[in-house]
Design an enzyme around this catalytic site. Sequence first.
Site, PDB file in Angstrom:
ATOM      1  N   ARG A  92       0.859  -1.183   0.000  1.00 33.29           N
ATOM      2  CA  ARG A  92       0.000   0.000   0.000  1.00 33.29           C
ATOM      3  C   ARG A  92       0.893   1.231   0.000  1.00 33.29           C
ATOM      4  O   ARG A  92       1.788   1.351   0.833  1.00 33.29           O
ATOM      5  CB  ARG A  92      -0.896   0.012   1.239  1.00 33.29           C
ATOM      6  CG  ARG A  92      -1.680   1.306   1.409  1.00 33.29           C
ATOM      7  CD  ARG A  92      -2.639   1.222   2.599  1.00 33.29           C
ATOM      8  NE  ARG A  92      -3.309   2.480   2.831  1.00 33.29           N
ATOM      9  CZ  ARG A  92      -3.210   3.202   3.947  1.00 33.29           C
ATOM     10  NH1 ARG A  92      -2.432   2.798   4.944  1.00 33.29           N
ATOM     11  NH2 ARG A  92      -3.855   4.335   4.083  1.00 33.29           N
ATOM     12  N   HIS A 138      -3.263  11.099   1.522  1.00 34.46           N
ATOM     13  CA  HIS A 138      -2.670  10.784   2.826  1.00 34.46           C
ATOM     14  C   HIS A 138      -2.146  12.090   3.436  1.00 34.46           C
ATOM     15  O   HIS A 138      -0.951  12.245   3.685  1.00 34.46           O
ATOM     16  CB  HIS A 138      -1.558   9.755   2.635  1.00 34.46           C
ATOM     17  CG  HIS A 138      -1.218   8.963   3.848  1.00 34.46           C
ATOM     18  ND1 HIS A 138      -1.144   7.588   3.851  1.00 34.46           N
ATOM     19  CD2 HIS A 138      -0.926   9.344   5.113  1.00 34.46           C
ATOM     20  CE1 HIS A 138      -0.805   7.160   5.058  1.00 34.46           C
ATOM     21  NE2 HIS A 138      -0.659   8.211   5.850  1.00 34.46           N
ATOM     22  N   GLU A 185      -7.528   8.037   6.978  1.00 34.61           N
ATOM     23  CA  GLU A 185      -7.781   8.603   8.297  1.00 34.61           C
ATOM     24  C   GLU A 185      -8.345  10.028   8.261  1.00 34.61           C
ATOM     25  O   GLU A 185      -7.688  10.976   8.719  1.00 34.61           O
ATOM     26  CB  GLU A 185      -6.514   8.553   9.147  1.00 34.61           C
ATOM     27  CG  GLU A 185      -5.977   7.145   9.337  1.00 34.61           C
ATOM     28  CD  GLU A 185      -4.936   7.030  10.458  1.00 34.61           C
ATOM     29  OE1 GLU A 185      -4.459   8.074  10.941  1.00 34.61           O
ATOM     30  OE2 GLU A 185      -4.626   5.903  10.864  1.00 34.61           O
ATOM     31  N   ASN A 325      -7.540   1.072   9.882  1.00 33.34           N
ATOM     32  CA  ASN A 325      -6.260   1.314  10.551  1.00 33.34           C
ATOM     33  C   ASN A 325      -6.486   1.148  12.040  1.00 33.34           C
ATOM     34  O   ASN A 325      -7.397   1.771  12.612  1.00 33.34           O
ATOM     35  CB  ASN A 325      -5.760   2.736  10.296  1.00 33.34           C
ATOM     36  CG  ASN A 325      -5.138   2.897   8.920  1.00 33.34           C
ATOM     37  OD1 ASN A 325      -5.154   1.979   8.112  1.00 33.34           O
ATOM     38  ND2 ASN A 325      -4.595   4.078   8.657  1.00 33.34           N
ATOM     39  N   TYR A 327      -4.312   0.448  15.931  1.00 36.41           N
ATOM     40  CA  TYR A 327      -3.027   0.306  16.617  1.00 36.41           C
ATOM     41  C   TYR A 327      -3.141  -0.143  18.067  1.00 36.41           C
ATOM     42  O   TYR A 327      -2.311  -0.883  18.547  1.00 36.41           O
ATOM     43  CB  TYR A 327      -2.271   1.648  16.572  1.00 36.41           C
ATOM     44  CG  TYR A 327      -1.681   1.931  15.214  1.00 36.41           C
ATOM     45  CD1 TYR A 327      -0.385   1.551  14.901  1.00 36.41           C
ATOM     46  CD2 TYR A 327      -2.444   2.539  14.220  1.00 36.41           C
ATOM     47  CE1 TYR A 327       0.158   1.782  13.644  1.00 36.41           C
ATOM     48  CE2 TYR A 327      -1.907   2.773  12.958  1.00 36.41           C
ATOM     49  CZ  TYR A 327      -0.610   2.392  12.673  1.00 36.41           C
ATOM     50  OH  TYR A 327      -0.077   2.603  11.431  1.00 36.41           O
ATOM     51  N   GLU A 397      -3.615  -0.766   8.076  1.00 38.76           N
ATOM     52  CA  GLU A 397      -2.450  -0.481   8.925  1.00 38.76           C
ATOM     53  C   GLU A 397      -2.626  -1.136  10.284  1.00 38.76           C
ATOM     54  O   GLU A 397      -3.713  -1.087  10.864  1.00 38.76           O
ATOM     55  CB  GLU A 397      -2.286   1.025   9.203  1.00 38.76           C
ATOM     56  CG  GLU A 397      -1.874   1.852   8.025  1.00 38.76           C
ATOM     57  CD  GLU A 397      -1.650   3.322   8.397  1.00 38.76           C
ATOM     58  OE1 GLU A 397      -1.359   3.643   9.572  1.00 38.76           O
ATOM     59  OE2 GLU A 397      -1.769   4.160   7.485  1.00 38.76           O
TER      60      GLU A 397
HETATM   61  C1  NOJ Z   1      -1.521   6.276  10.691  1.00 35.93           C
HETATM   62  C2  NOJ Z   1      -1.050   7.018   9.494  1.00 35.93           C
HETATM   63  O1  NOJ Z   1      -1.794   6.682   8.372  1.00 35.93           O
HETATM   64  C3  NOJ Z   1       0.441   6.869   9.230  1.00 35.93           C
HETATM   65  O2  NOJ Z   1       0.796   7.860   8.325  1.00 35.93           O
HETATM   66  C4  NOJ Z   1       1.212   6.923  10.524  1.00 35.93           C
HETATM   67  O3  NOJ Z   1       2.593   6.914  10.308  1.00 35.93           O
HETATM   68  C5  NOJ Z   1       0.814   5.744  11.377  1.00 35.93           C
HETATM   69  N1  NOJ Z   1      -0.601   5.825  11.668  1.00 35.93           N
HETATM   70  C6  NOJ Z   1       1.558   5.651  12.710  1.00 35.93           C
HETATM   71  O4  NOJ Z   1       1.273   6.776  13.467  1.00 35.93           O
END
Ligand code: NOJ
Length: 496
Positions: A92, A138, A185, A325, A327, A397
């Site tokens: 991606r 982005h 995002e 995405n 985390y 992500e």
């Molecule tokens: C989301 C973002 O899309 C990416 O650009 C960023 O580096 C990562 N999260 C980690 O923060």
Amino acid sequence: MATRPALHSAPSDEQAQQVAKMILKPNTAEAGLSQIEGAIDEDGRLPSIWDTFANTPGKISDGTDGRVACDSYHRTAEDIALLKSLGAKAYRFSIAWPRIIPLGGRDDPVNQVGVDHYVKFVDDLLEAGIVPVVTLYHWDLPDNLDKKYGGVLNKQEFVPDFLRYARVMFEALGSKVPYWITFNEPFCTSGLGYAVGKHAPGRSSDRTVNPVGDSSTEPWLAGHSLLCAHGATVKMFREEFKPKYGGEIGITLNGDYGYPWDANNPEDMAAVERKLEFAISWFADPIYHGQYPDSMRAQLGDRLPTFTDDEIANIKGSNDFYGMNHYCSHFIKSWAPKPAPITDIEGNLECLFFDKNGTPVGKETQSPWLRPNAPGFRKLLNWISDRYNHPKILVTEFGTSIKGENDLKYPEILDDEFRCDYFRTYIQAMAEAVAQDGVNVFGALCWSLMDNYEWSEGYETRFGVCYVDYEGGQKRFPKKSATDTKEIFEQYMGKV
Ligand code: NOJ
């Protein structure tokens, strides 16, 4: 939902087989444009809002910018060879609008050199047997559009300008790219760019952050423009390009999971739901349900814009897949029944790392917002699946930084066991969501292929499965996690 086996236990053969059918593209890696490309003033590219923001004193923690980054603009062959050597099946990446239409606008000239750069990159990826997954936006708006009319705050101008840019890219790459993402995002573009002020263009009501900005209205206007641009782009894609070329299109939404700070407090339980709604449903509800969530309408009143009939007709049903995405997780503490501050963007609550009893949600990392919690990934996959009627999900992500990683020297820095553990536990959580809960994940991409420019955290925070030696000429070296993630995916894939 079936009971969850202990984390780290090996998957059963049956589980592995089931997952193998669903997760088609394992061990993929990705990286975003301003974060890796560099070459910000070469071959006709003009500044983006992030170039301007990075050059504003005090905005980036280590004072750096994306001028060179990983130098990927000049190293596409090397990056593709790296992906190949790691066994990546998909990649991606994001296109830089200021490279394609440097001034940004619908009547401004197209920079053919910029278009050709990405056409060659995609051709080379395909030649190497790697599936391109392309993000159109982005965060790097052509700076000219921000100066000229306020960028995403100006829906009337922004939507047609974005459409024209998207059209240029569909014409150039539509026959080659199977998966398109309109916006990465949008919560961050809107909330961090127009309320918190930590992302470009950095507007905020907080006058210690920026002399201009109105956080009570601007994030909601920005989000609205992004949704309208997404809807109009998907309509154009489906009418003019999909019939000729096929391909799928969606939006990528960020969302972290939330647990109540006090599990016995109904206010905190309700706040968990509000947190997910403000972060995710702000965009996903209009796309899947045709309207903003009730909780947002209740809190924001007429500060939340309304859709015209045409806008919502474009937006509702506009995702071929849900780009996710994800985390980490937080503990959520409600501020209700106190009314929300007028600048609040999270749903009248606080996101904390510790619960009422002082239990941490996960271990510290280098990122001030990230503590890994793999069970939260499975829970959020289920939440999205339930709320949006089992959409096809592409995890666009997931990944982690590591506390103090940047202080390590080569070759010690390659031994990133913390990141290996993150991917091991998160991939297992995802595999369980698919095999045991029936969540429809069809692909997953690790963030990221290599260390890169982490926005306002500069180069001190590293997310790569490959180390980039910024001082020594941007050389890339695979970390332990680069090979580990391949093996972990394979463990769940069986032989496909
Ligand atoms: C989301 C973002 O899309 C990416 O650009 C960023 O580096 C990562 N999260 C980690 O923060």
